[in-house]
Design a protein around this motif. Sequence first.
Motif, PDB file in Angstrom:
ATOM      1  N   ILE A 367       0.749  -1.162   0.358  1.00 55.16           N
ATOM      2  CA  ILE A 367      -0.318  -0.222  -0.299  1.00 55.16           C
ATOM      3  C   ILE A 367       0.418   0.893   0.041  1.00 55.16           C
ATOM      4  CG2 ILE A 367      -1.831   1.374   1.457  1.00 55.16           C
ATOM      5  CD1 ILE A 367      -2.812  -1.207   1.991  1.00 55.16           C
ATOM      6  N   GLN A 368       1.952   0.816   0.994  1.00 57.90           N
ATOM      7  CA  GLN A 368       2.686   2.574   0.803  1.00 57.90           C
ATOM      8  C   GLN A 368       3.458   2.923  -0.196  1.00 57.90           C
ATOM      9  OE1 GLN A 368       3.544   4.556   3.842  1.00 57.90           O
ATOM     10  NE2 GLN A 368       4.406   5.748   1.848  1.00 57.90           N
ATOM     11  N   GLU A 369       3.507   1.705  -1.219  1.00 60.76           N
ATOM     12  CA  GLU A 369       4.631   1.316  -2.165  1.00 60.76           C
ATOM     13  C   GLU A 369       3.499   2.199  -3.164  1.00 60.76           C
ATOM     14  OE1 GLU A 369       6.152  -1.624  -3.375  1.00 60.76           O
ATOM     15  OE2 GLU A 369       7.609  -1.593  -1.943  1.00 60.76           O
ATOM     16  N   SER A 370       2.217   1.983  -3.287  1.00 60.34           N
ATOM     17  CA  SER A 370       0.815   2.427  -4.412  1.00 60.34           C
ATOM     18  C   SER A 370       0.598   3.869  -3.883  1.00 60.34           C
ATOM     19  CB  SER A 370       0.330   1.494  -4.098  1.00 60.34           C
ATOM     20  OG  SER A 370       0.449  -0.194  -4.359  1.00 60.34           O
ATOM     21  N   ILE A 371       0.668   4.359  -2.883  1.00 56.87           N
ATOM     22  CA  ILE A 371      -0.200   5.939  -2.938  1.00 56.87           C
ATOM     23  C   ILE A 371       0.587   7.218  -4.076  1.00 56.87           C
ATOM     24  CG2 ILE A 371      -0.433   7.358  -1.196  1.00 56.87           C
ATOM     25  CD1 ILE A 371       0.190   4.930   0.865  1.00 56.87           C
ATOM     26  N   THR A 372      -0.674   7.550  -4.629  1.00 49.55           N
ATOM     27  CA  THR A 372      -0.465   8.652  -5.150  1.00 49.55           C
ATOM     28  C   THR A 372      -1.193   9.282  -5.021  1.00 49.55           C
ATOM     29  OG1 THR A 372      -1.427   7.577  -7.637  1.00 49.55           O
ATOM     30  CG2 THR A 372       0.986   6.675  -6.849  1.00 49.55           C
ATOM     31  N   LYS A 373      -1.648  10.386  -5.970  1.00 52.81           N
ATOM     32  CA  LYS A 373      -2.736  11.693  -5.610  1.00 52.81           C
ATOM     33  C   LYS A 373      -3.608  10.622  -6.034  1.00 52.81           C
ATOM     34  CE  LYS A 373      -1.968  14.556  -9.173  1.00 52.81           C
ATOM     35  NZ  LYS A 373      -1.824  15.785 -10.121  1.00 52.81           N
TER      36      LYS A 373
END
Length: 440
Positions: A367-373
């Motif tokens: 999830i951390q690596e996937s977070i974008t706006k």
Amino acid sequence: MIDGSNPDANLPVHAMVTIKGLLPNNKDVSKTVDLDIVFIVDKSRSMEGNRMETMKNLILHLINSILKENHRLGVVSFDDKAIRLIELMPATKNNKERASNIVKGIKTSGETNTYEGLLVVLQMAYEGGRRACVMLFTDGNPNVGVIEPDEIIQKIIAETNALKARSPTSQVDLHTFGIFDYQDRQDFLPNLAEKVGEGNYHNVDNRTDLATAFAYVVSTAINQIAEAIQITISPTSDRVQIEDALTQFRQIREEDQLIIKIPTLADQQSRHIPLKLIVLPTKEKANYEELLRVEMTYKNVITHSEEKCDEYLYVARTHHWNEENPDVIEQHNRVNVAKKMKRALKYVKEDNRYDTIEELKEAEDIIQESITKDSSLSMCMRNELAKLILMAKNNLETVKMPLEESAKSHWHEKGGWSSCYLTRKEETMITVVKRNTTTD
């Protein structure tokens, strides 16, 4: 490209039918549609202090900042007994001031008689004779009066059916909120929302998440533009079979058709129906093929008329899937996180602390690596996993119930976050929705 070179192969296709509420001419639906909003608030002793103050602030915000004069407000509170604190009244300036003073004066006491509170609030909602949104807030299970969850639900369903018969113009949705370390028993609040009021259940344990869930329910209710939506999905030929629909909405099979029943739709709100199809091969090759025909009927909340979509929609298969597409990557990440949470739960039940924590850490990292706006994999989801990891480190037994609840509430059993269903898989074909400009 549809390739029929292997005549014995069935071609799996994953389709998505999406409907979206769009109010014409940028009207403010909240000023147009009549609506009653009714709170049922647990004021037992366990709600003392910050918990009750948080509840009061939410209700006061609704009264003073959201309600319009075409809305009515009602409040029921309960401890050992239920009380009608505020009878249904229009949200005029004077009434808002009066209601605010009553809410500020709520004090905690007694035990938790949820059954009596439900009886009183549903009677109030159905007396209104129109659409109503009822919201139940509680931090504990019933412990006085009728306390068995199944018995409460059965009795409330019977009472609701009687109220519907007496007030056929009323349409009441019941939403339930388990708040501040609420530990659900026998899926009481989820079943209550689903079986009694076609509403939603929210389990929130902090002020921020409660405000977010509350805002979502209120906004959806106030901006509702359609109800009793029926979507009929039909194959365009006998080569196409509808194998499955990954949706929480009610489904009805009629021969080769699939009918989806959706209770409500708000302005700017989207509803997604992911479908799994089996398409029998053809010897012809084509870049485009229509697979499904979609029809929709609904009741217009603003005009109170029965309406039908004036154009047919067709689900069509088109080009090859681009696996570098950000949407595809995000969907793969969703599936991987769901699988890791499922494995973590398995290790908890085996009393395996190390592997439980490792699976949750890997899910958190994804999830951390996937977070974008533009991603709906959010910090809120990452923080939830971080909390589960900390609980597992401190006491493995304490993480079992929260992990089960998190998996049940948030992650679709076939993969994907509950508010954004898994719709794309590693197939060579994708599907799109095409609007046909002609009608039959």
